[in-house]
Design a protein around this motif. Sequence first.
Motif, PDB file in Angstrom:
ATOM      1  N   HIS A  84       0.835  -1.213   0.000  1.00  0.00           N
ATOM      2  CA  HIS A  84       0.000   0.000   0.000  1.00  0.00           C
ATOM      3  C   HIS A  84       0.868   1.261   0.000  1.00  0.00           C
ATOM      4  N   GLU A  85       1.909   1.255   0.826  1.00  0.00           N
ATOM      5  CA  GLU A  85       2.769   2.439   0.936  1.00  0.00           C
ATOM      6  C   GLU A  85       3.464   2.745  -0.389  1.00  0.00           C
ATOM      7  N   VAL A  86       3.984   1.730  -1.052  1.00  0.00           N
ATOM      8  CA  VAL A  86       4.670   1.954  -2.327  1.00  0.00           C
ATOM      9  C   VAL A  86       3.682   2.446  -3.381  1.00  0.00           C
ATOM     10  N   ALA A  87       2.473   1.896  -3.369  1.00  0.00           N
ATOM     11  CA  ALA A  87       1.449   2.374  -4.298  1.00  0.00           C
ATOM     12  C   ALA A  87       1.138   3.852  -4.046  1.00  0.00           C
ATOM     13  N   LEU A  88       0.996   4.225  -2.781  1.00  0.00           N
ATOM     14  CA  LEU A  88       0.702   5.620  -2.455  1.00  0.00           C
ATOM     15  C   LEU A  88       1.821   6.546  -2.923  1.00  0.00           C
ATOM     16  N   ARG A  89       3.065   6.137  -2.694  1.00  0.00           N
ATOM     17  CA  ARG A  89       4.195   6.981  -3.083  1.00  0.00           C
ATOM     18  C   ARG A  89       4.259   7.184  -4.591  1.00  0.00           C
ATOM     19  N   ASN A  90       3.740   6.226  -5.324  1.00  0.00           N
ATOM     20  CA  ASN A  90       3.793   6.293  -6.782  1.00  0.00           C
ATOM     21  C   ASN A  90       2.464   6.695  -7.416  1.00  0.00           C
ATOM     22  N   HIS A  91       1.552   7.164  -6.581  1.00  0.00           N
ATOM     23  CA  HIS A  91       0.246   7.643  -7.059  1.00  0.00           C
ATOM     24  C   HIS A  91      -0.495   6.570  -7.848  1.00  0.00           C
ATOM     25  N   ILE A  92      -0.437   5.343  -7.329  1.00  0.00           N
ATOM     26  CA  ILE A  92      -1.159   4.215  -7.907  1.00  0.00           C
ATOM     27  C   ILE A  92      -2.381   3.943  -7.034  1.00  0.00           C
ATOM     28  N   TYR A  93      -3.527   3.739  -7.650  1.00  0.00           N
ATOM     29  CA  TYR A  93      -4.728   3.416  -6.882  1.00  0.00           C
ATOM     30  C   TYR A  93      -4.469   2.178  -6.013  1.00  0.00           C
ATOM     31  N   THR A  94      -4.941   2.227  -4.760  1.00  0.00           N
ATOM     32  CA  THR A  94      -4.779   1.048  -3.903  1.00  0.00           C
ATOM     33  C   THR A  94      -6.049   0.801  -3.089  1.00  0.00           C
ATOM     34  N   LEU A  95      -6.381  -0.470  -2.963  1.00  0.00           N
ATOM     35  CA  LEU A  95      -7.565  -0.915  -2.232  1.00  0.00           C
ATOM     36  C   LEU A  95      -7.122  -1.821  -1.092  1.00  0.00           C
ATOM     37  N   ALA A  96      -7.543  -1.497   0.118  1.00  0.00           N
ATOM     38  CA  ALA A  96      -7.212  -2.303   1.290  1.00  0.00           C
ATOM     39  C   ALA A  96      -8.429  -3.121   1.710  1.00  0.00           C
ATOM     40  N   ILE A  97      -8.210  -4.407   1.950  1.00  0.00           N
ATOM     41  CA  ILE A  97      -9.276  -5.300   2.400  1.00  0.00           C
ATOM     42  C   ILE A  97      -8.845  -5.873   3.746  1.00  0.00           C
ATOM     43  N   PRO A  98      -9.160  -5.200   4.841  1.00  0.00           N
ATOM     44  CA  PRO A  98      -8.699  -5.648   6.158  1.00  0.00           C
ATOM     45  C   PRO A  98      -9.434  -6.893   6.634  1.00  0.00           C
ATOM     46  N   GLY A  99      -8.920  -7.472   7.703  1.00  0.00           N
ATOM     47  CA  GLY A  99      -9.518  -8.690   8.246  1.00  0.00           C
ATOM     48  C   GLY A  99     -10.644  -8.443   9.223  1.00  0.00           C
ATOM     49  N   GLY A 100     -11.115  -7.213   9.294  1.00  0.00           N
ATOM     50  CA  GLY A 100     -12.231  -6.863  10.168  1.00  0.00           C
ATOM     51  C   GLY A 100     -13.062  -5.766   9.528  1.00  0.00           C
ATOM     52  N   GLY A 101     -13.807  -5.045  10.361  1.00  0.00           N
ATOM     53  CA  GLY A 101     -14.637  -3.961   9.864  1.00  0.00           C
ATOM     54  C   GLY A 101     -13.822  -2.742   9.460  1.00  0.00           C
ATOM     55  N   ILE A 102     -14.485  -1.767   8.858  1.00  0.00           N
ATOM     56  CA  ILE A 102     -13.766  -0.605   8.318  1.00  0.00           C
ATOM     57  C   ILE A 102     -14.091   0.698   9.039  1.00  0.00           C
ATOM     58  N   ASN A 103     -14.804   0.621  10.166  1.00  0.00           N
ATOM     59  CA  ASN A 103     -14.914   1.798  11.020  1.00  0.00           C
ATOM     60  C   ASN A 103     -13.540   2.119  11.588  1.00  0.00           C
ATOM     61  N   ASP A 104     -13.254   3.397  11.781  1.00  0.00           N
ATOM     62  CA  ASP A 104     -11.952   3.786  12.320  1.00  0.00           C
ATOM     63  C   ASP A 104     -11.639   3.076  13.629  1.00  0.00           C
ATOM     64  N   GLU A 105     -12.664   2.876  14.465  1.00  0.00           N
ATOM     65  CA  GLU A 105     -12.454   2.327  15.800  1.00  0.00           C
ATOM     66  C   GLU A 105     -11.992   0.870  15.786  1.00  0.00           C
ATOM     67  N   VAL A 106     -12.236   0.149  14.698  1.00  0.00           N
ATOM     68  CA  VAL A 106     -11.901  -1.285  14.677  1.00  0.00           C
ATOM     69  C   VAL A 106     -10.879  -1.648  13.602  1.00  0.00           C
ATOM     70  N   ILE A 107     -10.343  -0.665  12.902  1.00  0.00           N
ATOM     71  CA  ILE A 107      -9.324  -0.962  11.883  1.00  0.00           C
ATOM     72  C   ILE A 107      -8.207  -1.784  12.526  1.00  0.00           C
ATOM     73  N   TYR A 108      -7.846  -2.881  11.842  1.00  0.00           N
ATOM     74  CA  TYR A 108      -6.794  -3.745  12.377  1.00  0.00           C
ATOM     75  C   TYR A 108      -5.694  -3.923  11.345  1.00  0.00           C
ATOM     76  N   PRO A 109      -4.437  -3.780  11.801  1.00  0.00           N
ATOM     77  CA  PRO A 109      -4.009  -3.410  13.147  1.00  0.00           C
ATOM     78  C   PRO A 109      -4.241  -1.925  13.414  1.00  0.00           C
ATOM     79  N   ALA A 110      -4.398  -1.580  14.674  1.00  0.00           N
ATOM     80  CA  ALA A 110      -4.723  -0.202  15.040  1.00  0.00           C
ATOM     81  C   ALA A 110      -3.660   0.780  14.553  1.00  0.00           C
ATOM     82  N   ARG A 111      -2.416   0.329  14.480  1.00  0.00           N
ATOM     83  CA  ARG A 111      -1.346   1.231  14.050  1.00  0.00           C
ATOM     84  C   ARG A 111      -1.488   1.630  12.581  1.00  0.00           C
TER      85      ARG A 111
END
Length: 222
Positions: A84-111
Amino acid sequence: MDFPIHRLAAAGFPTGLQEIPQPPAALYYRGQLPTADLTLLSVVGPRKYSLYGKQVVEELVSGLRDYPLGIVSGLALGMDSLAHEVALRNHIYTLAIPGGGINDEVIYPARHKSLARRILESGGGLLSEFEPDFRATKWSFPQRNRLVAGISQATLLVEAAEKSGTLITARMTVDYNRDLMVVPGNIFHNTSRGVHQFLKLGATPVTCSEDILEVLKIKQQS
């Protein structure tokens, strides 16, 4: 900027996820879903990658800049976040599919809440089949992996130990009749053993960005 959560019924799923066995009942997303003109490449690898693995991802993904292509990964520690970081640095679209919900409070890992926010601010997206407030648990990660494999036209396996969870996504990629690309590694390193399993089974070896473009049938710029 606020990024509200949207719910998608099956009829609105991205094409790749309409084709997989046991598709989710619904999907939730924030930000922007990939447009139909983008070819999606999943990048997967271990939580603890080597310097070689880091160099490989930076080299290969950077070489995809300015092409109609997006990077998909799981927002996890290690190779996922690096992709994801390399995609962002190169202005490439990136999609994240986390292992939990997508509310800010439950994004995993929290960091990785800040990484998730930067993905959204860049015009990328977060996608999950879990309820927005669902907290990731042990079983939700392998279940999530089928979405990573299914939404993409191909998966790039960078490093994986012989019994790595990363291999679940690689197997699903093959099962879903998608292209699996692997980066050959040092034969003496544990992180190469899982990769070389698939190389022996016929996965496509990749040594440069042009190899990826060729597999994805994307015309290279002169």
